[in-house]
Write a protein that holds these residues in place. Structure first.
Motif, short mmCIF file in Angstrom:
data_model
loop_
_atom_site.label_atom_id
_atom_site.label_comp_id
_atom_site.label_asym_id
_atom_site.label_seq_id
_atom_site.Cartn_x
_atom_site.Cartn_y
_atom_site.Cartn_z
N ALA A 396 1.81 -19.47 36.83
CA ALA A 396 2.32 -19.43 38.21
C ALA A 396 1.46 -18.54 39.09
CB ALA A 396 3.77 -18.94 38.21
N LEU A 397 1.02 -17.41 38.56
CA LEU A 397 0.15 -16.53 39.35
C LEU A 397 -1.18 -17.19 39.66
CD1 LEU A 397 0.81 -13.13 37.55
CD2 LEU A 397 1.67 -13.83 39.79
N GLN A 398 -1.69 -17.95 38.73
CA GLN A 398 -2.95 -18.65 38.98
C GLN A 398 -2.80 -19.74 40.02
OE1 GLN A 398 -4.81 -20.18 35.44
NE2 GLN A 398 -6.05 -21.65 36.56
N GLN A 399 -1.72 -20.51 39.94
CA GLN A 399 -1.54 -21.62 40.86
C GLN A 399 -1.15 -21.16 42.26
OE1 GLN A 399 1.16 -24.48 39.18
NE2 GLN A 399 -0.12 -24.88 37.40
N THR A 400 -0.60 -19.96 42.38
CA THR A 400 -0.24 -19.43 43.71
C THR A 400 -1.27 -18.45 44.24
OG1 THR A 400 1.09 -17.70 42.63
CG2 THR A 400 2.23 -19.73 43.32
N ALA A 401 -2.42 -18.31 43.54
CA ALA A 401 -3.52 -17.44 43.96
C ALA A 401 -3.08 -15.99 44.10
CB ALA A 401 -4.12 -17.94 45.28
N LYS A 402 -2.18 -15.55 43.23
CA LYS A 402 -1.76 -14.15 43.20
C LYS A 402 -2.29 -13.49 41.93
CE LYS A 402 2.48 -14.67 45.92
NZ LYS A 402 3.96 -14.43 45.94
N THR A 403 -3.56 -13.67 41.70
CA THR A 403 -4.14 -13.17 40.45
C THR A 403 -4.27 -11.65 40.43
OG1 THR A 403 -6.33 -13.57 41.42
CG2 THR A 403 -5.40 -15.30 40.02
N SER A 404 -4.11 -10.99 41.57
CA SER A 404 -4.15 -9.53 41.56
C SER A 404 -2.96 -8.93 40.81
CB SER A 404 -4.18 -8.99 42.99
OG SER A 404 -3.02 -9.39 43.71
N LEU A 405 -1.88 -9.70 40.67
CA LEU A 405 -0.71 -9.23 39.94
C LEU A 405 -0.78 -9.52 38.44
CD1 LEU A 405 2.15 -10.31 42.39
CD2 LEU A 405 1.16 -8.04 42.12
N VAL A 406 -1.83 -10.21 38.02
CA VAL A 406 -1.93 -10.56 36.60
C VAL A 406 -1.97 -9.34 35.70
CG1 VAL A 406 -3.46 -11.60 34.88
CG2 VAL A 406 -2.95 -12.83 36.99
N PRO A 407 -2.80 -8.33 35.97
CA PRO A 407 -2.77 -7.14 35.09
C PRO A 407 -1.44 -6.42 35.11
CG PRO A 407 -4.79 -7.20 36.40
CD PRO A 407 -3.88 -8.22 36.98
#
Length: 684
Positions: A396-407
């Motif tokens: 979901a983070l990848q598809q919504t371009a919120k990859t800064s929250l991945v870590p």
């Protein structure tokens, strides 16, 4: 003498008996003995003939044909004797069931069935019948299993609740899906009409699985209407089955082409309808959860999350809200950081009972901020997150371009909830970071990733993340770290990863552009050449290792790099040599492609005025050795692949160029032309 009939009969009988004992193959007996047996069996039959047979021979009557015996009569008798002998020592139905299961484990179904049939005459052996039905179901014999079920009832062996569960479960696993649905629904309706055993929640869920795996959604919702609040109350597994069935209807085979035009619009409409249907079901789930009639688990949450991931960006963002609602994991970055800090105070993997008494109070979680009425972030009513939830959140983070929250989410799952990431979680992490152009985090996580989960695909994703992050001045350094981890983790280096690394050395040039703009283009050229030289130096040893793996005699690295053929001289040109060539054709082609790129880089350094004279003198010998390997490769390929031609080589070269056509010319910044960000730099 012949006036008395009795005396005459006794005299004739004595004469005939004497004739039979002296000459058993008399002409008078030939037409009376009609048999298909051999001559030895015929003579035996004549000797063993009884008095009635002799009288029929005297009267000229034919002998009735003998009934043929079964082909395995001796084996059947031996099997029956063995079963009877075992039943002499087995009186309890429990022990009989264990013996039947042991026999079925050896795939001796006939013996097990005979034992159950004989034991059914005086005992209740319903469990043994269940073992027989389960065996037939596991071997995809649906008709045979249903015959056993009917025969079980005819022999007064009443089916148990487990019997129906076995049948429903077997129907769900059956390859004959339509037949399985028909049989299962028929049996379920008979249970509803009957009075002895009513279907429970387990039977209800098993039947839903039968319909779900067959893709019969309408029948599944018809069965759902038979639920109630007591015996067949829906649980978390019920809703999980329904949601997974709805999602399975929308899944498209990735090997097929994506539908276009009207088909694509139909797919989007079907996806929207399915999501709306799933949301209505989820509202019912939440209502029962709030009323304490249902316990939500991770499987149910992930089933709903996977459906939301099929929709547009709005539905993808709802996955994070879903996780916050059911698992207590917040969406804000500050709250996530706070949860990780609390995890450092209370490690989830350490049990409180194992801590020293004095340190227990110091390790207790801090009270939530906000006063007495504030609620904690998590509670016992929330579902416990696991690997499946972590994968859904990263997607979901990848598809919504919120990859800064991945870590942040990764630390919460691994440190706060003690989730041990599996191989799929690690690859989802790498893909999300690649999508976010975060090469620094990729290199950081790659050092702590378990080596058991690493493969060539792992390092391709990581190196592509560095390639996408080519505007970062540290991207080349991060790529060098990825290369070091690969060399220490994989048994043989991946040539594709090394080729992407060489492409990364060409793509990272923003610092040199700034240097050229400041008025020192020659220094920028030499700095860029130093980066290419470093990349080639880092690839030299892996390249030698890669070429040596195809040499059975294991020559020296310099000899292998100098063009040593991967085919021994004794087998070259023979069928064995051709088979050896075909065995590693793909990997050998990857190394040849890498060698050609390395030659191009060497030529750029030598003839592009990007290195000093001393450096060029050191680079030429290696360039010539690699060139010799490439020449030898194409000679062997032309020899062992008759269908290959120079034209096909040109086509392959064109495809390689198309794959890398998004990379600008390496000297573009030296000419003062502004450089734009490439649209796509993913080489894998």
């Amino acid at each position: 003498m012949f006036t008395c009939r009795a005396c005459t009969r006794r005299l004739l009988t004595a004469v005939v008996d004497h004739a039979l004992s002296a000459e058993p193959t008399h002409n008078a007996l030939r037409r009376s003995i009609v048999s298909t047996t051999t001559a030895q069996q015929t003579r035996g039959y004549a000797v063993a003939a009884s008095a009635p047979a002799v009288e029929r021979a005297i009267r000229g009557e034919d002998e009735p044909a003998e009934e043929p015996s079964p082909p395995n009569s001796k084996d059947a008798k031996a099997l029956e004797w063995s079963v009877n002998k075992q039943l002499e020592y087995l009186s309890d139905p429990f022990h009989i069931a264990n013996q039947v299961q042991a026999i079925l484990n050896k795939d001796r179904f006939d013996e097990a069935k005979m034992m159950v049939l004989k034991a059914s005459k005086g005992k209740n052996v319903a469990v043994s019948w269940n073992h027989l039905i389960d065996y037939e179901m596991r071997h995809q014999k649906l008709h045979s299993a249903m015959k056993l079920f009917n025969e079980m009832k005819k022999r007064a062996q009443m089916p148990t609740a487990q019997t129906y569960t076995i049948i429903f479960r077997g129907c769900a696993q059956s390859d004959h899906k339509k037949l399985a649905v028909a049989e299962a629904v028929k049996l379920y309706n008979n249970m509803l009409k009957g009075d002895r055993i009513k279907p429970n929640t387990q039977h209800f869920n098993s039947l839903l699985q039968v319909c779900a795996r067959a893709g019969d959604i309408e029948t599944m919702f018809t069965i759902v209407q038979s639920s109630n609040r007591t015996l067949r109350a829906p649980d978390a597994f019920t809703y999980t089955t329904i949601l997974n069935a709805l999602r399975a209807k929308l899944e498209v085979d990735p090997r097929k082409q994506r539908p276009k035009g009207e088909k694509e619009r139909e797919l989007q409409e079907a996806t929207g309808q399915t999501i709306q249907r799933a949301k209505a079901i989820w509202e019912e789930v939440l209502a029962k959860w709030r009323a304490a009639d249902l316990v939500i688990d991770e499987q149910l949450v992930c089933a709903m999350a996977r459906i939301l991931l099929l929709g547009p960006s709005v539905d993808n963002k709802a996955v994070l809200a879903l996780v916050e609602q059911t698992m207590g994991i917040p969406r804000g970055e500050e709250e996530l950081v706070k949860m990780v800090r609390e995890a450092h105070l209370v490690p989830p993997e350490v049990d409180a009972r194992q801590r020293p008494f004095k340190s227990r109070m110091a390790l207790q979680p801090r009270k939530p901020a906000g006063g007495k009425g504030a609620k904690p972030l998590t509670s016992t009513l929330h579902a416990k997150p696991g690997n499946n939830t972590l994968s859904a959140v990263l997607t979901a983070l990848q598809q919504t371009a919120k990859t800064s929250l991945v870590p942040r989410y990764w630390d919460v799952f691994t440190r706060r909830f003690g989730v041990s990431p599996d191989a799929l979680n690690w690859h989802h992490l790498m893909r999300s970071l690649r999508y976010g152009h975060n090469s620094s985090k990729v290199a950081e996580y790659l050092w702590i990733m378990p080596k058991a989960f690493m493969s060539g695909a792992t390092f391709r994703i990581a190196m592509n993340a560095c390639l996408r992050d080519n505007l970062n001045q540290h991207a080349f350094h991060n790529g060098s770290q990825v290369l070091d981890v690969m060399l220490t983790s994989l048994r043989a280096p991946d040539a594709h990863v090394m080729r992407i690394y060489l492409q990364l050395a060409h793509a990272v040039k923003r610092p040199f552009e700034d240097m050229a703009k400041k008025g020192d283009p020659q220094a920028a050229k030499l700095a860029f050449g130093k980066q290419l030289e470093t990349a080639l130096a880092n690839l030299w040893e892996p390249y030698c290792m890669a070429t040596k793996q195809f040499t059975p005699l294991a020559p020296a690295p310099a000899a292998a790099a100098a063009g040593a053929s991967s085919i021994p001289a004794k087998t070259a040109g023979s069928d064995v040599g051709r088979e050896m060539w075909k065995l590693h054709a793909t990997a050998r082609g990857e190394i040849a492609a890498l060698a050609r790129k390395m030659i191009a880089a060497y030529d750029r350094l030598i003839f592009g005025d990007l290195a000093t004279a001393d450096t060029i003198a050191k680079l030429k010998p290696r360039r010539n050795q690699i060139n010799a390997f490439v020449v030898k490769y194409f000679e062997d390929r032309e020899k062992y692949e008759p269908a290959w031609s120079f034209k096909r080589m040109q086509e392959e070269k064109k495809r390689e160029e198309e794959m890398e056509n998004n990379d600008e010319d390496d000297h573009e910044f030296l000419e003062g032309t502004p450089r734009t960000r490439p649209q796509q730099l993913d080489a894998w």
